[in-house]
Scaffold this motif. Sequence first.
Motif, PDB file in Angstrom:
ATOM      1  N   ARG A 344       0.809  -1.338   0.124  1.00 49.14           N
ATOM      2  CA  ARG A 344       0.004   0.031  -0.094  1.00 49.14           C
ATOM      3  C   ARG A 344       0.943   1.273  -0.055  1.00 49.14           C
ATOM      4  N   ALA A 345       0.207   2.277  -0.400  1.00 51.61           N
ATOM      5  CA  ALA A 345       0.917   3.651  -0.382  1.00 51.61           C
ATOM      6  C   ALA A 345       1.238   3.840   1.278  1.00 51.61           C
ATOM      7  N   GLY A 346       2.485   4.769   1.407  1.00 50.70           N
ATOM      8  CA  GLY A 346       2.863   5.127   2.727  1.00 50.70           C
ATOM      9  C   GLY A 346       1.931   6.040   3.120  1.00 50.70           C
ATOM     10  N   LEU A 347       1.631   5.574   4.687  1.00 56.84           N
ATOM     11  CA  LEU A 347       0.816   6.556   5.426  1.00 56.84           C
ATOM     12  C   LEU A 347       1.252   6.486   6.933  1.00 56.84           C
ATOM     13  N   THR A 348       1.884   7.717   7.171  1.00 51.63           N
ATOM     14  CA  THR A 348       2.113   7.804   8.821  1.00 51.63           C
ATOM     15  C   THR A 348       1.548   8.944   9.417  1.00 51.63           C
ATOM     16  N   VAL A 349       0.967   8.727  10.595  1.00 47.86           N
ATOM     17  CA  VAL A 349       0.161   9.892  11.413  1.00 47.86           C
ATOM     18  C   VAL A 349       0.752  10.006  12.810  1.00 47.86           C
ATOM     19  N   VAL A 350       0.920  11.058  13.188  1.00 47.13           N
ATOM     20  CA  VAL A 350       1.352  11.386  14.541  1.00 47.13           C
ATOM     21  C   VAL A 350       0.288  12.134  15.113  1.00 47.13           C
ATOM     22  N   SER A 352       0.081  14.198  17.725  1.00 44.55           N
ATOM     23  CA  SER A 352       0.227  15.395  18.312  1.00 44.55           C
ATOM     24  C   SER A 352      -0.892  16.401  17.956  1.00 44.55           C
ATOM     25  N   ASP A 353      -0.356  17.919  18.640  1.00 35.62           N
ATOM     26  CA  ASP A 353      -1.331  18.947  18.358  1.00 35.62           C
ATOM     27  C   ASP A 353      -0.831  19.948  17.979  1.00 35.62           C
ATOM     28  N   PRO A 354      -0.591  20.466  16.666  1.00 35.38           N
ATOM     29  CA  PRO A 354      -1.178  20.022  15.345  1.00 35.38           C
ATOM     30  C   PRO A 354      -0.530  18.562  15.504  1.00 35.38           C
ATOM     31  N   GLN A 355      -1.320  17.730  14.457  1.00 35.31           N
ATOM     32  CA  GLN A 355      -1.217  16.579  14.140  1.00 35.31           C
ATOM     33  C   GLN A 355      -0.040  16.357  12.931  1.00 35.31           C
ATOM     34  N   MET A 356       0.697  15.662  12.683  1.00 32.67           N
ATOM     35  CA  MET A 356       1.405  15.430  11.414  1.00 32.67           C
ATOM     36  C   MET A 356       1.249  14.253  10.783  1.00 32.67           C
ATOM     37  N   MET A 357       1.398  14.255   9.542  1.00 36.72           N
ATOM     38  CA  MET A 357       1.407  13.172   8.493  1.00 36.72           C
ATOM     39  C   MET A 357       2.234  13.114   7.388  1.00 36.72           C
ATOM     40  N   ALA A 410       2.743  13.734   0.149  1.00 41.97           N
ATOM     41  CA  ALA A 410       2.691  15.018   0.998  1.00 41.97           C
ATOM     42  C   ALA A 410       3.183  14.853   2.282  1.00 41.97           C
ATOM     43  N   GLU A 411       3.643  15.866   2.815  1.00 43.91           N
ATOM     44  CA  GLU A 411       3.771  15.833   4.451  1.00 43.91           C
ATOM     45  C   GLU A 411       3.171  17.145   4.932  1.00 43.91           C
ATOM     46  N   MET A 412       2.813  17.123   6.448  1.00 46.31           N
ATOM     47  CA  MET A 412       1.914  18.102   6.881  1.00 46.31           C
ATOM     48  C   MET A 412       2.176  18.175   8.469  1.00 46.31           C
ATOM     49  N   ILE A 413       2.128  19.203   8.892  1.00 46.59           N
ATOM     50  CA  ILE A 413       1.612  19.650  10.203  1.00 46.59           C
ATOM     51  C   ILE A 413       0.665  20.587  10.293  1.00 46.59           C
ATOM     52  N   GLY A 414      -0.547  20.092  10.945  1.00 42.78           N
ATOM     53  CA  GLY A 414      -1.824  20.814  11.109  1.00 42.78           C
ATOM     54  C   GLY A 414      -2.744  20.213  11.298  1.00 42.78           C
ATOM     55  N   PRO A 415      -4.097  21.031  11.197  1.00 39.91           N
ATOM     56  CA  PRO A 415      -5.261  20.440  11.863  1.00 39.91           C
ATOM     57  C   PRO A 415      -5.897  19.356  10.888  1.00 39.91           C
ATOM     58  N   ALA A 416      -6.547  18.150  11.441  1.00 38.82           N
ATOM     59  CA  ALA A 416      -7.232  17.110  10.778  1.00 38.82           C
ATOM     60  C   ALA A 416      -6.176  16.356   9.818  1.00 38.82           C
ATOM     61  N   ALA A 417      -5.004  16.244  10.130  1.00 41.10           N
ATOM     62  CA  ALA A 417      -3.966  15.586   9.499  1.00 41.10           C
ATOM     63  C   ALA A 417      -4.116  14.223   9.118  1.00 41.10           C
ATOM     64  N   HIS A 422      -5.253  10.254   4.989  1.00 44.43           N
ATOM     65  CA  HIS A 422      -5.753   9.296   4.303  1.00 44.43           C
ATOM     66  C   HIS A 422      -6.353   9.492   2.752  1.00 44.43           C
ATOM     67  N   LEU A 423      -6.929  10.864   2.588  1.00 43.28           N
ATOM     68  CA  LEU A 423      -7.204  11.034   1.260  1.00 43.28           C
ATOM     69  C   LEU A 423      -6.254  11.157   0.263  1.00 43.28           C
ATOM     70  N   LEU A 424      -4.997  11.638   0.953  1.00 37.44           N
ATOM     71  CA  LEU A 424      -3.902  11.876   0.107  1.00 37.44           C
ATOM     72  C   LEU A 424      -3.103  10.351  -0.249  1.00 37.44           C
ATOM     73  N   ALA A 425      -3.034   9.625   0.590  1.00 39.01           N
ATOM     74  CA  ALA A 425      -2.518   8.072   0.393  1.00 39.01           C
ATOM     75  C   ALA A 425      -3.418   7.600  -0.614  1.00 39.01           C
ATOM     76  N   TRP A 426      -4.512   7.696  -0.544  1.00 40.93           N
ATOM     77  CA  TRP A 426      -5.372   7.023  -1.488  1.00 40.93           C
ATOM     78  C   TRP A 426      -5.165   7.387  -2.851  1.00 40.93           C
ATOM     79  N   SER A 427      -5.160   9.059  -3.136  1.00 42.70           N
ATOM     80  CA  SER A 427      -4.567   9.249  -4.245  1.00 42.70           C
ATOM     81  C   SER A 427      -3.396   8.809  -4.862  1.00 42.70           C
ATOM     82  N   ALA A 428      -2.645   8.719  -3.863  1.00 42.39           N
ATOM     83  CA  ALA A 428      -1.121   8.243  -4.283  1.00 42.39           C
ATOM     84  C   ALA A 428      -1.370   6.996  -4.795  1.00 42.39           C
ATOM     85  N   GLN A 429      -1.962   6.035  -4.035  1.00 41.69           N
ATOM     86  CA  GLN A 429      -1.846   4.579  -4.208  1.00 41.69           C
ATOM     87  C   GLN A 429      -2.986   4.511  -5.826  1.00 41.69           C
TER      88      GLN A 429
END
Length: 479
Positions: A344-350, A352-357, A410-417, A422-429
């Motif tokens: 599967r496409a890579g997906l990592t979530v942290v 924290s607040d804000p969340q990371m992904m 994509a990489e992100m720190i922010g709200p609802a990461a 998930h949306l971005l991992a699905w698009s990548a896959q």
Amino acid sequence: MDLLDTDVAIIGAGTAGMSAWRAARAHTERVVLIEGGVYGTTCARVGCMPSKLLIAAAEAAHAVRGAARFGVHAGPPEIDGEAVMRRVRAERDRFVGFVLETVEGWPESLRLRGEARFIDAHHLQVGEHTRVRAARVVVATGSSPYVPPGWRETLGERLLLSDQVFDWQTLPASVAVAGTGVIGLELAQALHRLGVRVRLYGRGGRIGPLSDPALQARAREILAEELPLCADAGDLQLRREGGEVVVGAREGGQLHEERFDYLLAATGRRPNLASLGLEHTGLELDERGVPLHDRYTGQAGDGHVFIAGDAAADHPLLHEAADDGRIAGDNAGRYPDLRAHPRRAGLTVVFSDPQMMIAGRSHAELCAAGVDFACGEVSFEDQGRSRVMLKNRGLLRVYGERSTGNFLGAEMIGPAAEHLGHLLAWSAQRGDTVRQMLDCPFYHPVIEEGLRSALRELNRALHMGPPPVRRCMDCGPGA
């Protein structure tokens, strides 16, 4: 000494081992599951679930403190440490109970209790009671917290591991947290919000798993606003004085010392392989002692041994461990007719607040592979829905391939990461192009509109779209 002959022996009854057991059983009834410790996965006992219970309590306390920003006045929160930890333990035990119910429902004749070690490539000694001859073996022994040399001897019972936190009866007064990876970051912030005096220590200035330099810089800024943080402490100087731990760290050339009740070592996890006797298998090992293996088949070397989950030290995440186990178990069951399985496409979530992904391929992976890619980004400072909720901190960066317009990651720190990831991992896959992603619906007002802004910037950077409207509040005609 009992003797047991089986087609497939699976060492370890965690997420990967359970998944391997099910997959192997599709090919043969002669499968045995060997476990030397307690049943119940790392996720359920000491990982994903209990940590999120602690984080949920911390978020509740933080929401009470921040209510006045909305004109809602609730007064400072009163945190009952015993009640917090009672709920953490009770819900943790409930999740573990589901795992126990599953494993203990499997035939007892197909389960062995005891530490396993290789005698040779096909024979395992389990405890002092059973010798197993296995045509194929799946190693799914998981991982354990790593403690730097000398820390145990110096600190004794004042040294804590992340696995111990969720058995606390109440919250301590103060904790130093060593390690700015996912575990250290999540626990340090949660404890801080629950009223524990905390300082988080790291090395090299890195925070969490983010690899994009712009996101690393922003993450340090955001987290340092709330959390006492020394992200580039180098080697900590530790000593114990009575019932306290004294932590010394150099900042700007000066040595600063602070006293805590405990030091929590969140300095990573290592595969549980040292006592397995892998030297008797003839397998080639890497510098960490992990057998060289194929991630798409689970096969170690070119023989009958397979490896899965945290023991493989590839991607220590629950969904990856489940996939590893399914792949290794399937191929151990059907051996020698091996099948490569797509990952599967890579997906990592942290959390924290804000969340990371990180979704799809990370910035570091793209750079290492020499991919010609462009970036688009959005700051959440002025993003409409984020400002409404006072969650307007963070940055999202999205990556696309110049030659094709394909979305890469994509990489992100922010709200609802956790949700955007998930949306971005699905698009990548799926192999979506950036244009195809922009053609999808975006409701108003939602945080996902920030993603649309980043994708518009990326499409322009790829020379495949018009300049985006600046400082658009994600509303109005043609949004």
